[in-house]
Structures are given as C-alpha cells and as structure tokens.
Design an enzyme around this catalytic site. Structure first.
Site, PDB file in Angstrom:
ATOM      1  N   HIS A  28       0.832  -1.205   0.000  1.00  0.00           N
ATOM      2  CA  HIS A  28       0.000   0.000   0.000  1.00  0.00           C
ATOM      3  C   HIS A  28       0.868   1.257   0.000  1.00  0.00           C
ATOM      4  O   HIS A  28       0.711   2.148   0.831  1.00  0.00           O
ATOM      5  CB  HIS A  28      -0.975  -0.018   1.183  1.00  0.00           C
ATOM      6  CG  HIS A  28      -1.643  -1.346   1.347  1.00  0.00           C
ATOM      7  ND1 HIS A  28      -1.817  -1.950   2.570  1.00  0.00           N
ATOM      8  CD2 HIS A  28      -2.169  -2.200   0.429  1.00  0.00           C
ATOM      9  CE1 HIS A  28      -2.411  -3.118   2.404  1.00  0.00           C
ATOM     10  NE2 HIS A  28      -2.641  -3.291   1.118  1.00  0.00           N
ATOM     11  N   ASP A 101      -6.424  -3.238  -0.079  1.00  0.00           N
ATOM     12  CA  ASP A 101      -6.527  -2.880   1.343  1.00  0.00           C
ATOM     13  C   ASP A 101      -7.966  -2.545   1.722  1.00  0.00           C
ATOM     14  O   ASP A 101      -8.210  -1.725   2.606  1.00  0.00           O
ATOM     15  CB  ASP A 101      -5.604  -1.715   1.681  1.00  0.00           C
ATOM     16  CG  ASP A 101      -5.349  -1.578   3.193  1.00  0.00           C
ATOM     17  OD1 ASP A 101      -5.444  -2.598   3.903  1.00  0.00           O
ATOM     18  OD2 ASP A 101      -5.055  -0.461   3.653  1.00  0.00           O
ATOM     19  N   HIS A 105     -15.970  -0.977   7.446  1.00  0.00           N
ATOM     20  CA  HIS A 105     -16.289  -0.640   8.832  1.00  0.00           C
ATOM     21  C   HIS A 105     -17.717  -0.115   8.880  1.00  0.00           C
ATOM     22  O   HIS A 105     -18.125   0.687   8.034  1.00  0.00           O
ATOM     23  CB  HIS A 105     -15.340   0.428   9.380  1.00  0.00           C
ATOM     24  CG  HIS A 105     -13.920  -0.030   9.519  1.00  0.00           C
ATOM     25  ND1 HIS A 105     -13.521  -0.940  10.478  1.00  0.00           N
ATOM     26  CD2 HIS A 105     -12.806   0.291   8.815  1.00  0.00           C
ATOM     27  CE1 HIS A 105     -12.225  -1.153  10.365  1.00  0.00           C
ATOM     28  NE2 HIS A 105     -11.765  -0.424   9.365  1.00  0.00           N
ATOM     29  N   ALA A 117     -10.088   3.591  10.775  1.00  0.00           N
ATOM     30  CA  ALA A 117      -9.428   3.882   9.497  1.00  0.00           C
ATOM     31  C   ALA A 117      -9.690   2.731   8.533  1.00  0.00           C
ATOM     32  O   ALA A 117      -9.516   1.569   8.874  1.00  0.00           O
ATOM     33  CB  ALA A 117      -7.928   4.056   9.705  1.00  0.00           C
TER      34      ALA A 117
END
Length: 257
Positions: A28, A101, A105, A117
């Site tokens: 990432h 990635d 959430h 995050a």
C-alpha cells in the site's frame, strides 16, 4: 503525513540493503519517494497500491470538512504523491501490483469521535483501477498490474480465470448491508465508468472502439488533468479482448472474490 517517508529512510532502505536476496513488498505504497525507490530499486523489491491512493489526495478527505469514508491508513497524501503513484503503476513497470486494502467498517464506527481507518473498495475494485488506467491512456497495462505482476513476483502460477469489464456508467449505492449494520463504499453515489460484467467469454482478434461514456479527465477529488483521447478497447494486451452480449470488453486475468 510523513510517516512513510520516515519509515522509508529509517527502516525500509536499510532492510533492502541488508537483505538483497529477500523478496520485499512495500504494501500500500502512498508517497512519491517510496514509489520512485521501488521503481528504481533492486529486482527483489516491489509495491502494492490501493485504488483510493490513485484516485484521491488528502484535500478530498479534508477540504470543506472531514470525509470519514476517505480516512484510511496509510492516510491519503498530497497531489504530487498521487500523481507519482499513477505514473508508476501505469508505466508498465512490473514492480507494482494491485493491493486494495479494502476495509469495511460499520457506519457507526466511522461516524464517531475516534473513527476506524479504512476504505471499502471491494464492491468495485477492478472498476476503480480501470478508471485510473483509462484516464492515463494505459488500459493495455491494467491486466499486468491486476493479474500478472503479483504472482510473477511471488513465483506462483497466474490465475487462469477471466473476468470482463464493460465501459458502462453506474453508481454504487449510498451503503451496503454489513454484519447487521451498514458500510459506505468508495465512490458511493458517484459515477464509475467501468463495470464488471462477465466471469468469462470468448477471445476476439479485434474489437471496435466502445461507444460508452469515458471517465472525466480530472481525477476524483483532485485538480483537473489534461484531457486525453480515450484509447480504443482494442489496445488491450494480446489475448485480452473478449466479447460479451455483442460488446467489446477488456479482460483481466484476476478473479474477483
């Protein structure tokens, strides 16, 4: 905003120098300095890049008020970093590959004083990467970035399954059901100009240009870029062209799960 640069100098470069025979991936990657180090570094070093770091800069997250669904770690960086990442991944370099990635959430865990995050991109990962490569005039480099560079670096067989992308405008919903709650996807309610449409199809030797709408020249959340003539779908790498429902499409060798 400077943690990756510090990590690059204090940890990553010394590790690469000390372990020349170790395969190392900078997962990432988000900064110009890191991207250029990987691009110009030894063959045992590669990097993965997320769709959000190719599409957005930190202004998109902060300007006019915080956008919690663009808050992720590593955090979005400056426009110069985003441009450098796009240049590297669309250059055809074998040292960069897909790494979403994607991190779902629940809304209640994002809309809070100490929000989680993570950006949820799994609903349209290939479509978002296709948007980046289309804007850069590099659709012929997408398949290798998504499907070949990673397994080739790790020394594992390439996935032989195939998927198709239509040049088609659509919008993700405002949210999806998730574990009894709701998750907001990347680009919720915004136009996306490619759409995953078929798990497999028959190869074509040649295809005519698509009549679908192309992505706007300006990057999502970033300043306007120079306009470019959209490449015809037929510029894909050999063997990448397929036909589905009578329309030319780009085919990627990766399987979306």
């Amino acid at each position: 905003f400077h943690r990756e640069r510090t990590f690059l100098e204090a940890v990553f470069k010394p590790l690469v120098a000390a372990r020349p025979n170790l395969k190392i991936v900078l997962e990432h990657c988000t900064t110009k300095e890191a991207a250029h180090f990987v691009r110009d570094g030894p063959p045992n070093v590669c990097a993965s890049v997320t769709p959000q770091h190719l599409l957005y800069n930190r202004n998109a997250m902060l300007a006019g008020g915080i956008k919690p669904h663009l808050y992720c770690m590593p955090i979005l960086k400056a426009e110069a970093d985003r441009v450098a990442l796009v240049d590297c991944v669309t250059s055809g370099s074998k040292k960069f590959f897909l790494g979403t990635d994607s991190a779902p959430h629940d809304v209640k865990n994002k809309h809070t004083a100490c929000g989680c995050a993570g950006v949820f991109s799994a609903h349209a990962a290939l479509e978002l990467y296709a948007t980046v490569f289309d804007r850069a005039g590099a659709l012929d480099k997408l398949e290798a970035f998504a499907s070949f560079n990673g397994p080739d670096f790790y020394g594992v067989p390439r996935n032989t399954d195939r998927v198709a992308l239509d040049r088609e405008t659509w919008q993700p919903p405002a949210d999806y059901g998730f574990a009894g709650g709701r998750v907001v996807p990347l680009c919720a309610g915004e136009d996306i100009y490619w759409k995953l449409s078929a798990p497999s199809a028959t190869p074509l030797k040649r295809a005519s240009p698509s009549k679908g709408k192309r992505p706007p020249a300006s990057p999502v959340g970033g300043p306007a870029a120079a306009d470019r003539t959209p490449p015809a779908v037929s510029i894909c790498a050999p063997g990448s062209l397929i036909s589905h429902n009578g329309r030319p499409q780009i085919c990627s060798g990766s399987k979306v799960v």
